[in-house]
Scaffold this motif. Sequence first.
Motif, PDB file in Angstrom:
ATOM      1  N   LEU A  89      70.291  16.146 111.428  1.00 33.95           N
ATOM      2  CA  LEU A  89      69.935  17.556 111.291  1.00 33.95           C
ATOM      3  C   LEU A  89      68.472  17.765 110.915  1.00 33.95           C
ATOM      4  O   LEU A  89      68.008  18.896 110.835  1.00 33.95           O
ATOM      5  CB  LEU A  89      70.833  18.213 110.242  1.00 33.95           C
ATOM      6  CG  LEU A  89      72.325  18.209 110.554  1.00 33.95           C
ATOM      7  CD1 LEU A  89      73.098  18.853 109.423  1.00 33.95           C
ATOM      8  CD2 LEU A  89      72.610  18.894 111.859  1.00 33.95           C
ATOM      9  N   ASP A  90      67.753  16.676 110.684  1.00 31.80           N
ATOM     10  CA  ASP A  90      66.346  16.772 110.317  1.00 31.80           C
ATOM     11  C   ASP A  90      65.513  16.879 111.592  1.00 31.80           C
ATOM     12  O   ASP A  90      64.833  15.941 112.002  1.00 31.80           O
ATOM     13  CB  ASP A  90      65.932  15.560 109.490  1.00 31.80           C
ATOM     14  CG  ASP A  90      64.541  15.713 108.920  1.00 31.80           C
ATOM     15  OD1 ASP A  90      64.025  16.848 108.912  1.00 31.80           O
ATOM     16  OD2 ASP A  90      63.976  14.699 108.493  1.00 31.80           O
ATOM     17  N   ASN A  91      65.608  18.025 112.234  1.00 33.33           N
ATOM     18  CA  ASN A  91      64.836  18.249 113.451  1.00 33.33           C
ATOM     19  C   ASN A  91      64.451  19.720 113.517  1.00 33.33           C
ATOM     20  O   ASN A  91      65.091  20.575 112.945  1.00 33.33           O
ATOM     21  CB  ASN A  91      65.639  17.853 114.695  1.00 33.33           C
ATOM     22  CG  ASN A  91      66.960  18.566 114.791  1.00 33.33           C
ATOM     23  OD1 ASN A  91      67.185  19.558 114.105  1.00 33.33           O
ATOM     24  ND2 ASN A  91      67.831  18.077 115.619  1.00 33.33           N
ATOM     25  N   ALA A  92      63.389  19.982 114.200  1.00 33.33           N
ATOM     26  CA  ALA A  92      62.937  21.351 114.397  1.00 33.33           C
ATOM     27  C   ALA A  92      62.233  21.420 115.739  1.00 33.33           C
ATOM     28  O   ALA A  92      61.598  20.460 116.177  1.00 33.33           O
ATOM     29  CB  ALA A  92      62.004  21.779 113.288  1.00 33.33           C
ATOM     30  N   VAL A  93      62.372  22.549 116.385  1.00 39.35           N
ATOM     31  CA  VAL A  93      61.725  22.778 117.675  1.00 39.35           C
ATOM     32  C   VAL A  93      60.810  23.981 117.499  1.00 39.35           C
ATOM     33  O   VAL A  93      61.211  24.996 116.938  1.00 39.35           O
ATOM     34  CB  VAL A  93      62.769  23.058 118.771  1.00 39.35           C
ATOM     35  CG1 VAL A  93      62.102  23.366 120.089  1.00 39.35           C
ATOM     36  CG2 VAL A  93      63.716  21.886 118.904  1.00 39.35           C
ATOM     37  N   GLY A  94      59.583  23.848 117.962  1.00 36.99           N
ATOM     38  CA  GLY A  94      58.647  24.943 117.836  1.00 36.99           C
ATOM     39  C   GLY A  94      57.802  25.096 119.089  1.00 36.99           C
ATOM     40  O   GLY A  94      57.670  24.165 119.892  1.00 36.99           O
ATOM     41  N   THR A  95      57.267  26.278 119.256  1.00 40.79           N
ATOM     42  CA  THR A  95      56.398  26.545 120.398  1.00 40.79           C
ATOM     43  C   THR A  95      55.393  27.628 120.028  1.00 40.79           C
ATOM     44  O   THR A  95      55.606  28.397 119.089  1.00 40.79           O
ATOM     45  CB  THR A  95      57.214  26.978 121.636  1.00 40.79           C
ATOM     46  OG1 THR A  95      56.337  27.086 122.745  1.00 40.79           O
ATOM     47  CG2 THR A  95      57.910  28.293 121.417  1.00 40.79           C
TER      48      THR A  95
END
Length: 133
Positions: A89-95
Amino acid sequence: MARHAASNNQRRALLRVGLTVAAAGAAIGAGGAAAQAAPMLPLGAPQAAGHAADSLDVPAGVEHALPGALAPVKSLQLDPLANTGVDPLDNAVGTQIADFKPVSTAMLTDPVARGGALRDLPLVGQATALIPG
């Protein structure tokens, strides 16, 4: 060693363990039956002779025990793998598009990935005020 060649001591030990577990289960079941037999009181009000028919009846003592039983739910760590190298769960998506403000999912995933509890979540945390305790 074959099953028929097992010593009588092992068989007795297994029988004793099985009987102990069965007795513990019976004791727990008897405690539940005793709790169901407790007198009923309206929730939030002392027992009165003519309490409203639409009030919620609960066993005596539950109103006082409920906050203590539910309080740990608010502070229990949601992700057991938080703050480890193998946390899925240690994930992030950014733009970021052009010169607009960057958008990321980190705001939602960080509280859980850092070992947060139910009360630490962005939207759900405010709703935990409704849980007694």
